[in-house]
Design a protein around this motif. Structure first.
Motif, PDB file in Angstrom:
ATOM      1  N   LYS A  57      33.497  47.486  44.046  1.00  0.00           N
ATOM      2  CA  LYS A  57      32.641  47.362  45.231  1.00  0.00           C
ATOM      3  C   LYS A  57      31.579  48.475  45.247  1.00  0.00           C
ATOM      4  CE  LYS A  57      33.789  47.177  50.158  1.00  0.00           C
ATOM      5  NZ  LYS A  57      34.964  47.052  51.034  1.00  0.00           N
ATOM      6  N   GLY A  63      41.308  47.765  42.254  1.00  0.00           N
ATOM      7  CA  GLY A  63      41.859  47.645  43.609  1.00  0.00           C
ATOM      8  C   GLY A  63      41.661  48.882  44.463  1.00  0.00           C
ATOM      9  N   VAL A 106      29.720  44.372  34.727  1.00  0.00           N
ATOM     10  CA  VAL A 106      30.494  45.101  35.744  1.00  0.00           C
ATOM     11  C   VAL A 106      31.951  45.109  35.290  1.00  0.00           C
ATOM     12  CG1 VAL A 106      31.249  45.120  38.160  1.00  0.00           C
ATOM     13  CG2 VAL A 106      28.962  44.232  37.564  1.00  0.00           C
ATOM     14  N   VAL A 134      35.784  47.474  35.711  1.00  0.00           N
ATOM     15  CA  VAL A 134      36.600  48.600  36.173  1.00  0.00           C
ATOM     16  C   VAL A 134      37.883  48.575  35.338  1.00  0.00           C
ATOM     17  CG1 VAL A 134      37.896  49.520  38.161  1.00  0.00           C
ATOM     18  CG2 VAL A 134      35.662  48.424  38.529  1.00  0.00           C
TER      19      VAL A 134
HETATM   20  C1  LIG Z   1      36.171  42.332  39.199  1.00  0.00           C
HETATM   21  C2  LIG Z   1      36.391  43.819  39.158  1.00  0.00           C
HETATM   22  C3  LIG Z   1      35.091  44.522  38.740  1.00  0.00           C
HETATM   23  C4  LIG Z   1      36.773  44.298  40.573  1.00  0.00           C
HETATM   24  O1  LIG Z   1      36.887  45.701  40.560  1.00  0.00           O
HETATM   25  P1  LIG Z   1      37.876  46.455  41.569  1.00  0.00           P
HETATM   26  O2  LIG Z   1      37.532  47.904  41.517  1.00  0.00           O
HETATM   27  O3  LIG Z   1      39.282  46.106  41.265  1.00  0.00           O
HETATM   28  O4  LIG Z   1      37.459  45.798  42.958  1.00  0.00           O
HETATM   29  P2  LIG Z   1      37.479  46.496  44.379  1.00  0.00           P
HETATM   30  O5  LIG Z   1      38.730  47.306  44.506  1.00  0.00           O
HETATM   31  O6  LIG Z   1      36.205  47.218  44.605  1.00  0.00           O
HETATM   32  O7  LIG Z   1      37.549  45.235  45.338  1.00  0.00           O
HETATM   33  C5  LIG Z   1      36.565  44.981  46.334  1.00  0.00           C
HETATM   34  C6  LIG Z   1      36.959  43.727  47.088  1.00  0.00           C
HETATM   35  O8  LIG Z   1      36.931  42.600  46.202  1.00  0.00           O
HETATM   36  C7  LIG Z   1      38.210  41.992  46.116  1.00  0.00           C
HETATM   37  N1  LIG Z   1      38.443  41.648  44.703  1.00  0.00           N
HETATM   38  C8  LIG Z   1      38.747  42.473  43.703  1.00  0.00           C
HETATM   39  N2  LIG Z   1      38.857  41.804  42.546  1.00  0.00           N
HETATM   40  C9  LIG Z   1      38.608  40.509  42.834  1.00  0.00           C
HETATM   41  C10 LIG Z   1      38.599  39.325  42.063  1.00  0.00           C
HETATM   42  N3  LIG Z   1      38.868  39.339  40.733  1.00  0.00           N
HETATM   43  N4  LIG Z   1      38.308  38.163  42.687  1.00  0.00           N
HETATM   44  C11 LIG Z   1      38.044  38.128  44.000  1.00  0.00           C
HETATM   45  N5  LIG Z   1      38.059  39.234  44.815  1.00  0.00           N
HETATM   46  C12 LIG Z   1      38.347  40.402  44.217  1.00  0.00           C
HETATM   47  C13 LIG Z   1      39.184  43.040  46.607  1.00  0.00           C
HETATM   48  O9  LIG Z   1      40.329  42.451  47.164  1.00  0.00           O
HETATM   49  C14 LIG Z   1      38.370  43.779  47.644  1.00  0.00           C
HETATM   50  O10 LIG Z   1      38.348  43.075  48.867  1.00  0.00           O
HETATM   51  P3  LIG Z   1      38.198  43.828  50.285  1.00  0.00           P
HETATM   52  O11 LIG Z   1      36.862  44.510  50.279  1.00  0.00           O
HETATM   53  O12 LIG Z   1      38.288  42.727  51.270  1.00  0.00           O
HETATM   54  O13 LIG Z   1      39.331  44.796  50.337  1.00  0.00           O
HETATM   55  C15 LIG Z   1      37.556  44.218  38.209  1.00  0.00           C
HETATM   56  O14 LIG Z   1      38.693  43.457  38.539  1.00  0.00           O
HETATM   57  C16 LIG Z   1      37.240  43.998  36.739  1.00  0.00           C
HETATM   58  O15 LIG Z   1      36.671  44.872  36.094  1.00  0.00           O
HETATM   59  N6  LIG Z   1      37.641  42.836  36.178  1.00  0.00           N
HETATM   60  C17 LIG Z   1      37.473  42.553  34.744  1.00  0.00           C
HETATM   61  C18 LIG Z   1      36.022  42.416  34.347  1.00  0.00           C
HETATM   62  C19 LIG Z   1      35.263  41.392  35.186  1.00  0.00           C
HETATM   63  O16 LIG Z   1      35.720  40.282  35.387  1.00  0.00           O
HETATM   64  N7  LIG Z   1      34.069  41.804  35.660  1.00  0.00           N
HETATM   65  C20 LIG Z   1      33.196  40.955  36.438  1.00  0.00           C
HETATM   66  C21 LIG Z   1      32.256  40.250  35.537  1.00  0.00           C
HETATM   67  S1  LIG Z   1      31.234  39.098  36.410  1.00  0.00           S
END
Ligand SMILES: CC(C)(COP(=O)(O)OP(=O)(O)OC[C@H]1O[C@@H](n2cnc3c(N)ncnc32)[C@H](O)[C@@H]1OP(=O)(O)O)[C@@H](O)C(=O)NCCC(=O)NCCS
Length: 177
Positions: free
Chosen positions: A128, A123, A115, A117
């Motif tokens: 999600k 954000g 996963v 983004v």
């Molecule tokens: C983790 C990741 C996929 C989140 O994607 P994103 O599009 O920024 O997340 P969203 O905007 O959909 O956030 C959804 C919710 O999760 C929360 N959230 C986002 N990133 C988060 C994080 N790193 N830790 C905890 N909560 C997080 C948001 O605040 C939001 O909360 P809400 O629903 O209460 O508003 C993105 O930061 C990413 O790609 N990170 C690098 C790769 C990674 O670590 N992937 C996961 C591998 S297990």
């Protein structure tokens, strides 16, 4: 074989999934489109997006196509991407794998993997959207459960989406490549 727009799986499977209480019957958001992976996504920055998650190595278009075709043949890999339709780039992706079993009367388990983004669009709810979509897809495809592995620092992201921390330990043995 050349890169093309043939989807990894039937896009119909992504329709009408009740993501976040909204029925996504037309999975096109403003300038963004959630859809199955196709080989042309190689040229749309798919690997660069994945590289924001981990080391992706040096993958040629031919190797990419071979892996895509293998996944398509196996029929249990569901890679989704979010395309920014304004500039044609892939800005997010995630993978659902179905594991067929003999236990529980020949049941199926789902695993959500890879996963990511792009940092420029984090954000905005795309993470999600991806995880909710694949979770509902796993249910639609008959999985009795869907699991994933993540770093403790990110567990609250998944907990917001209904996942709970399992009692089971994640164990591994690595093979040096
Ligand atoms: C983790 C990741 C996929 C989140 O994607 P994103 O599009 O920024 O997340 P969203 O905007 O959909 O956030 C959804 C919710 O999760 C929360 N959230 C986002 N990133 C988060 C994080 N790193 N830790 C905890 N909560 C997080 C948001 O605040 C939001 O909360 P809400 O629903 O209460 O508003 C993105 O930061 C990413 O790609 N990170 C690098 C790769 C990674 O670590 N992937 C996961 C591998 S297990």
């Amino acid at each position: 074989m050349a890169l093309n727009d043939i989807p990894l799986f039937d896009e119909v499977l992504l329709r009408n999934l009740p993501v976040d209480n909204q029925v996504i019957s037309e999975p096109n958001m403003d300038g963004l489109r959630l859809r199955p992976l196709c080989t042309r996504d190689f040229d749309r920055g798919f690997m660069k997006t994945l590289a924001q998650l981990t080391d992706v190595g040096d993958v040629s278009p031919e190797t990419f196509i071979d892996r895509f075709e293998e996944m398509k043949r196996l029929g249990n890999h569901y890679v989704v991407v979010v395309e920014d339709t304004d500039n044609g780039s892939v800005v997010a992706t995630a993978l659902l794998i179905l594991e067929r079993k003999f236990i529980h009367a020949c049941t199926t388990r789902g695993r959500v993997e890879d996963v990511v983004v792009c940092s420029s669009v984090r954000g905005k709810g795309l993470g999600k959207l991806l995880v909710s979509t694949l979770t509902l897809l796993a249910e639609r495809l008959g999985c009795y459960k869907v699991t994933l592995e993540c770093k403790p620092a990110i567990s609250s992201f998944y907990e917001r989406l209904g996942y709970t921390v399992s009692e089971e330990l994640y164990m591994q043995r690595r093979f040096g490549h």
